[in-house]
Design an enzyme around this catalytic site. Structure first.
Site, PDB file in Angstrom:
ATOM      1  CE1 TYR A 267      -2.982  -3.075   0.474  1.00 18.29           C
ATOM      2  CE2 TYR A 267      -3.567  -2.282   2.652  1.00 18.29           C
ATOM      3  CZ  TYR A 267      -3.715  -3.197   1.630  1.00 18.29           C
ATOM      4  OH  TYR A 267      -4.612  -4.229   1.760  1.00 18.29           O
TER       5      TYR A 267
ATOM      6  CG  HIS B 152      -0.947  -8.644  -0.015  1.00 14.74           C
ATOM      7  ND1 HIS B 152      -0.528  -7.347   0.127  1.00 14.74           N
ATOM      8  CD2 HIS B 152      -2.269  -8.546  -0.294  1.00 14.74           C
ATOM      9  CE1 HIS B 152      -1.539  -6.522  -0.043  1.00 14.74           C
ATOM     10  NE2 HIS B 152      -2.615  -7.225  -0.307  1.00 14.74           N
TER      11      HIS B 152
END
Length: 278
Positions: A63, A121
């Site tokens: 992010y 992830h």
């Protein structure tokens, strides 16, 4: 509403208890690259959530190329760390022992603190890389850098396979896309399996990027509870005993609305009606 017990709105991840609604940070601090233009606002929103009592924050090295983690680290300053539960994630390009350890240390440096729950992830095709990375995370637990291990976007088969290769610790969470519109964890058996295994399901994109906040059918259901369509959509998810939701903490107003999804539960009848709204 009397036919459904109101669950305690603190749920377990591992041995810890977290608020059933957390704060997602995708886009806070940037998406695939850093965006410094709204840093102050992002920090204020996260701090406001902590002040309201939300103790669950979800972020990742991906992010904002790590900048979201930096903003989380800034936001938590001055709060008692032991009461905050931070999730971060290792990106698939770092799926090997040394790279995963290096990535975790990078995230910890940006956050300025340890990681409570560290997730893989996204899955990759080569399971050997997943296995090697999971074992690396077990070593990070031993070092005290992370506290729990989890995965993200793993289907039922891959979750089971990953559980089988763990040596010392358990997989305590799987973060997946789950919403009233996208109920694949229910239809594939993943949700039921995770309930039996006492694995937390962390639901991301629970409002379908705002689409469910404009659903008139959900709004009608919400009138009976003096709640909004967004709150009904979130409550549908957290009704499940092992599910927590992490809508994006985009503004103080939205954060407060998300917070209002806790502390009550839809009746079974209205929950069924909500399914038919989308």
């Amino acid at each position: 509403m009397g036919d459904v017990p109101i669950f305690d709105d603190l749920k377990r991840i591992g041995h810890d208890r977290v608020t059933t609604i957390g704060m997602g940070t995708w886009g806070i601090g940037g998406y695939e690259s850093p965006d410094y233009s709204r840093d102050g606002e992002g920090i204020k929103v996260l701090r406001h959530g902590l002040e309201l009592g939300v103790n669950l924050i979800d972020t990742a090295e991906f992010y904002g190329a790590g900048h979201s983690e930096e903003l989380v680290g800034e936001a938590i300053k001055g709060f008692e760390r032991e009461y905050i539960f931070i999730i971060s994630k290792v990106w698939p390009t770092h799926f090997d022992s040394e790279s995963a350890k290096k990535a975790a240390r990078g995230s910890i440096k940006r956050l300025g603190t340890y990681i409570d729950l560290y997730l893989l992830h996204w899955p990759v095709d080569d399971f050997r890389r997943i296995e090697e990375t999971l074992h690396a995370l077990e070593e990070l637990v031993d070092e005290g850098l992370i506290r729990y291990i989890g995965v993200s976007n793993f289907d039922l088969e891959l979750l089971r396979k990953s559980q089988e290769v763990m040596r010392k610790y358990e997989i305590v969470a799987n973060e997946v896309k789950y919403s009233l519109r996208d109920r694949w964890p229910e239809t594939t058996g993943l949700l039921d399996y995770m309930k039996r295994e006492k694995i937390a399901l962390i639901a991301y994109t629970p409002l379908e990027k705002g689409a469910l906040t404009r659903n008139k059918c959900l709004a009608e259901i919400g009138k009976r509870y003096e709640k909004s369509s967004a709150q009904v959509a979130l409550n549908y998810l957290i009704w499940e005993e092992n599910v927590v939701a992490i809508p994006k903490a985009g503004s103080k107003v939205h954060l407060e609305e998300n917070f209002g999804a806790m502390g009550w539960r839809l009746s079974r009848e209205d929950r069924e009606k909500a399914r038919r709204c989308v």
